[in-house]
Design a protein around this motif. Structure first.
Motif, PDB file in Angstrom:
ATOM      1  N   TYR A 167      97.143 -15.767 -31.088  1.00 47.05           N
ATOM      2  CA  TYR A 167      97.765 -14.541 -30.609  1.00 47.05           C
ATOM      3  C   TYR A 167      96.721 -13.539 -30.113  1.00 47.05           C
ATOM      4  CZ  TYR A 167     101.104 -10.716 -30.181  1.00 47.05           C
ATOM      5  OH  TYR A 167     101.881  -9.696 -29.681  1.00 47.05           O
ATOM      6  N   GLU A 168      95.467 -13.740 -30.531  1.00 47.38           N
ATOM      7  CA  GLU A 168      94.412 -12.841 -30.055  1.00 47.38           C
ATOM      8  C   GLU A 168      94.285 -12.871 -28.539  1.00 47.38           C
ATOM      9  OE1 GLU A 168      92.517 -16.599 -31.854  1.00 47.38           O
ATOM     10  OE2 GLU A 168      94.074 -15.152 -32.381  1.00 47.38           O
ATOM     11  N   HIS A 169      94.696 -13.978 -27.908  1.00 53.21           N
ATOM     12  CA  HIS A 169      94.639 -14.051 -26.444  1.00 53.21           C
ATOM     13  C   HIS A 169      95.706 -13.158 -25.814  1.00 53.21           C
ATOM     14  CE1 HIS A 169      91.599 -17.099 -26.687  1.00 53.21           C
ATOM     15  NE2 HIS A 169      92.375 -17.899 -27.387  1.00 53.21           N
ATOM     16  N   VAL A 170      96.829 -12.987 -26.513  1.00 47.89           N
ATOM     17  CA  VAL A 170      97.845 -12.036 -26.051  1.00 47.89           C
ATOM     18  C   VAL A 170      97.298 -10.614 -26.169  1.00 47.89           C
ATOM     19  CG1 VAL A 170     100.175 -11.132 -26.472  1.00 47.89           C
ATOM     20  CG2 VAL A 170      99.715 -13.589 -26.727  1.00 47.89           C
ATOM     21  N   LEU A 171      96.574 -10.356 -27.273  1.00 49.31           N
ATOM     22  CA  LEU A 171      96.036  -9.021 -27.530  1.00 49.31           C
ATOM     23  C   LEU A 171      95.007  -8.609 -26.479  1.00 49.31           C
ATOM     24  CD1 LEU A 171      96.374  -6.809 -29.681  1.00 49.31           C
ATOM     25  CD2 LEU A 171      94.493  -7.857 -30.941  1.00 49.31           C
ATOM     26  N   THR A 172      94.239  -9.555 -25.968  1.00 45.42           N
ATOM     27  CA  THR A 172      93.172  -9.229 -25.018  1.00 45.42           C
ATOM     28  C   THR A 172      93.568  -9.449 -23.549  1.00 45.42           C
ATOM     29  OG1 THR A 172      92.262 -11.463 -25.326  1.00 45.42           O
ATOM     30  CG2 THR A 172      91.335  -9.700 -26.672  1.00 45.42           C
ATOM     31  N   ARG A 173      94.765  -9.925 -23.308  1.00 47.39           N
ATOM     32  CA  ARG A 173      95.213 -10.162 -21.931  1.00 47.39           C
ATOM     33  C   ARG A 173      95.252  -8.844 -21.143  1.00 47.39           C
ATOM     34  NH1 ARG A 173     100.820 -12.400 -22.364  1.00 47.39           N
ATOM     35  NH2 ARG A 173      99.744 -14.239 -23.196  1.00 47.39           N
ATOM     36  N   ASP A 174      94.934  -8.924 -19.861  1.00 44.58           N
ATOM     37  CA  ASP A 174      94.959  -7.738 -18.980  1.00 44.58           C
ATOM     38  C   ASP A 174      94.134  -6.590 -19.552  1.00 44.58           C
ATOM     39  OD1 ASP A 174      96.711  -9.101 -17.254  1.00 44.58           O
ATOM     40  OD2 ASP A 174      98.473  -8.385 -18.335  1.00 44.58           O
ATOM     41  N   ASP A 175      92.873  -6.908 -19.881  1.00 42.81           N
ATOM     42  CA  ASP A 175      91.968  -5.894 -20.447  1.00 42.81           C
ATOM     43  C   ASP A 175      92.557  -5.226 -21.689  1.00 42.81           C
ATOM     44  OD1 ASP A 175      89.925  -6.354 -18.665  1.00 42.81           O
ATOM     45  OD2 ASP A 175      90.525  -4.770 -17.285  1.00 42.81           O
ATOM     46  N   ALA A 176      93.182  -6.050 -22.535  1.00 43.89           N
ATOM     47  CA  ALA A 176      93.739  -5.579 -23.814  1.00 43.89           C
ATOM     48  C   ALA A 176      94.811  -4.507 -23.616  1.00 43.89           C
ATOM     49  CB  ALA A 176      92.636  -5.082 -24.746  1.00 43.89           C
ATOM     50  N   ALA A 177      95.654  -4.705 -22.615  1.00 45.94           N
ATOM     51  CA  ALA A 177      96.734  -3.740 -22.355  1.00 45.94           C
ATOM     52  C   ALA A 177      97.670  -3.602 -23.552  1.00 45.94           C
ATOM     53  CB  ALA A 177      97.527  -4.166 -21.115  1.00 45.94           C
TER      54      ALA A 177
END
Length: 310
Positions: free
Chosen positions: A172-182
């Motif tokens: 889920y950390e990849h969701v957290l950091t997607r789009d410059d951590a939007a």
């Protein structure tokens, strides 16, 4: 403030200059980034999620000016501190606080914790009572109150904890950091009080939190504490943790909570005083959400100084 650069950033992005000193301190087997100002009795600040030491950047010089040694730390896994793959259980995080107090040359400290840092503050005071002279908790129920409410209040605290339940998903950390951590901005917006979210300081604060979350491994480490909290419910060391936390706190404790906190509900936090046998005060802050230290900084500062001096 620097612009987002896309992708991971270097941990030097959190080494912002100001009326403070940056240091690296070894404690409990890890290296921690600490930021300090002033001299006198120590006040140790523990940030929450999804923040880092910058949560206290206005508090540090003000507390130092009041005659204290103000120290803010990047917790294990955050900012410029070490990011080991393990050690995000309640026992280790409390031991980090105890180790930091000793490593900084102090016999005890007033500990101020916000959000997940407040949960660590409760635990550190419970497990290491001689090292925590006084405790100030912002936006954090006692861990046993929080655990009980998640199970007993399905439409309240369980629903409020749904975003944290998503943290259990692998990667889920990849969701957290997607789009410059939007997603970090979305969390701050969702959990913050309406006045702060609509105010002039929100955008810069969110940008700084997003950039710190893009430091390699920071997002994974930030989620691990939440993952342990849920996994431990079904495990023996989690049962032991609950039993140890049932021992009443002997540390004088001040608990400040936002009246519109939708992450840790006020009704969950109320009643935490039953776990404190020392002097205890509770105060509900009108119009404030999950981040009292940045939403109502002047008022929180006054309360911290009052409690520390009393």
């Amino acid at each position: 403030m620097t612009e987002q650069r896309g992708g991971p950033v270097d941990e030097s992005c959190v080494l912002t200059e100001g009326p403070w000193t940056h240091r690296f301190v070894g404690a409990n087997g890890s290296r921690f980034h600490v930021v300090e100002a002033g001299t006198g009795p120590m006040v140790l600040f523990l940030h929450g999620f999804p923040e880092h030491w910058w949560a206290w950047h206005t508090m540090l010089p003000a507390v130092a000016d009041a005659g204290f040694r103000a120290v803010a730390v990047d917790l294990r896994g955050y900012g410029a501190s070490d990011k080991p793959p393990r050690g995000y259980d309640g026992y280790t995080l409390a031991a980090d606080v105890a180790g930091l107090i000793r490593a900084l040359g102090e016999r005890s400290a007033t500990v101020v914790g916000a959000g997940s840092g407040g949960l660590i503050g409760w635990t550190a005071a419970s497990f290491h009572p001689t090292l925590v002279r006084r405790l100030v908790v912002l936006g954090a129920p006692h861990p046993l109150r929080l655990r009980a409410a998640i199970f007993a209040d399905p439409r309240g605290q369980f629903a409020a904890a749904t975003p944290a339940l998503k943290f259990q998903l692998p990667r889920y950390e990849h969701v957290l950091t997607r789009d410059d951590a939007a997603e970090v901005t979305q969390m701050l917006h969702r959990w913050g009080g309406p006045r702060w979210v609509a105010g002039p300081e929100f955008a810069d604060y969110a940008q700084r939190c997003r950039e710190a979350m893009l430091i390699p491994q920071a997002a994974f480490c930030a989620l691990e504490g939440y993952r342990w909290a849920f996994r431990s419910v079904l495990r023996l060391h989690g049962y032991r943790f609950v039993r140890l936390m049932q021992k009443p706190l002997v540390t004088p404790t001040l608990q400040l909570h936002g009246a519109v906190d939708v992450a840790s509900l006020p009704r969950t936090a109320q009643g935490s005083g039953r776990y404190v046998s020392a002097p205890y005060e509770w105060r509900l802050l009108d119009g404030v959400g999950h981040f009292p230290h940045v939403e109502a900084g002047d008022m929180v500062l006054g309360e911290i100084l009052r409690w520390t001096k009393s």
